[in-house]
Write an enzyme that holds these catalytic residues in place. Structure first.
Site, PDB file in Angstrom:
ATOM      1  N   HIS A   1     -34.961  38.207  23.764  1.00  0.00           N
ATOM      2  CA  HIS A   1     -34.055  37.444  24.617  1.00  0.00           C
ATOM      3  C   HIS A   1     -32.695  37.321  23.932  1.00  0.00           C
ATOM      4  CE1 HIS A   1     -37.436  35.569  26.965  1.00  0.00           C
ATOM      5  NE2 HIS A   1     -38.079  35.723  25.825  1.00  0.00           N
TER       6      HIS A   1
ATOM      7  N   GLU B   1     -35.785  34.905  20.512  1.00  0.00           N
ATOM      8  CA  GLU B   1     -34.430  34.669  21.012  1.00  0.00           C
ATOM      9  C   GLU B   1     -33.435  35.103  19.948  1.00  0.00           C
ATOM     10  OE1 GLU B   1     -33.357  33.528  23.916  1.00  0.00           O
ATOM     11  OE2 GLU B   1     -35.031  32.418  24.797  1.00  0.00           O
TER      12      GLU B   1
ATOM     13  N   HIS C   1     -36.030  40.617  28.027  1.00  0.00           N
ATOM     14  CA  HIS C   1     -36.284  39.674  29.119  1.00  0.00           C
ATOM     15  C   HIS C   1     -35.927  40.346  30.451  1.00  0.00           C
ATOM     16  CE1 HIS C   1     -35.903  35.125  30.312  1.00  0.00           C
ATOM     17  NE2 HIS C   1     -36.981  35.678  30.798  1.00  0.00           N
TER      18      HIS C   1
ATOM     19  N   ASP D   1     -30.802  39.445  29.884  1.00  0.00           N
ATOM     20  CA  ASP D   1     -30.782  39.474  28.422  1.00  0.00           C
ATOM     21  C   ASP D   1     -31.891  40.356  27.846  1.00  0.00           C
ATOM     22  OD1 ASP D   1     -32.357  37.179  29.519  1.00  0.00           O
ATOM     23  OD2 ASP D   1     -32.837  36.765  27.430  1.00  0.00           O
TER      24      ASP D   1
END
Length: 184
Positions: free
Chosen positions: A41, A123, A159, A169
């Site tokens: 992400h 992330e 993602h 993303d």
């Protein structure tokens, strides 16, 4: 964690050598669910700004809606990821891999719905509109190696790949070729 050989995971799925900040936004995986997918992400809070405590605050459920107008739009959002890789390469773990983090939302991979059930979410502090930092790749590679060594990972996906049309993303500036070459 900044390069070299990947450290290992404990029985709960906490990775040695990274900062732990346990998030309440997680729950048990369904019975028999194995970690088979890594989802990459991109995140910045407020959008387009880096640094500061806001991503951690979001994952911990303590984001102050008065701190930025955008935060009012996401007030009450209950999300988390297993890992965050900051712009400087620092890796932070919020959820042990044995548990389900809430990062993918409505999602599908290889015909399977609910990707949170069988994935680990990473992330990267960044946006769809600019490149990620070399330090982030230097941290991401050993993290991915550690995951590949510890779990029956079948794929790495963005993602955008598991929620097309809904998510974009990690964006066009994420260098998939660089990551894949480093893992080869």
């Amino acid at each position: 964690m900044t390069g070299g050989e990947p450290p290992g995971f404990d029985a709960q799925g906490w990775l040695a050598g990274v900062r732990r900040v346990p998030s309440p936004h997680c729950d048990p995986r369904p019975p028999g669910a194995a970690v088979e997918l890594v989802v990459i992400h991109g995140i910045s809070l407020p959008p387009g700004r880096f640094g500061g405590p806001h991503i951690e605050d979001l994952f911990l459920g303590r984001l102050d809606p008065a701190a930025d107008p955008y935060f009012r739009e996401i007030e009450g959002l209950r999300v988390s990821a297993h890992f965050l890789v900051r712009r400087d390469g620092e890796v932070v773990q919020f959820v042990p891999c044995r548990l389900r983090a809430w990062h993918a939302g409505q999602s599908t991979w290889s015909g399977r719905q609910r990707c949170n059930d069988f994935s680990v979410g990473i992330e990267l502090e960044g946006t769809d509109h600019q490149t990620y930092e070399p330090a982030q790749y230097q941290a991401l590679v050993p993290l991915a190696r550690a995951l590949l060594a510890a779990y029956p990972i079948r794929a790495l996906a963005g993602h955008c790949d598991i929620a097309p049309g809904r998510k974009t993303d990690p964006g066009p500036f994420f260098d998939w070729a660089r990551l894949r070459a480093a893992l080869a």
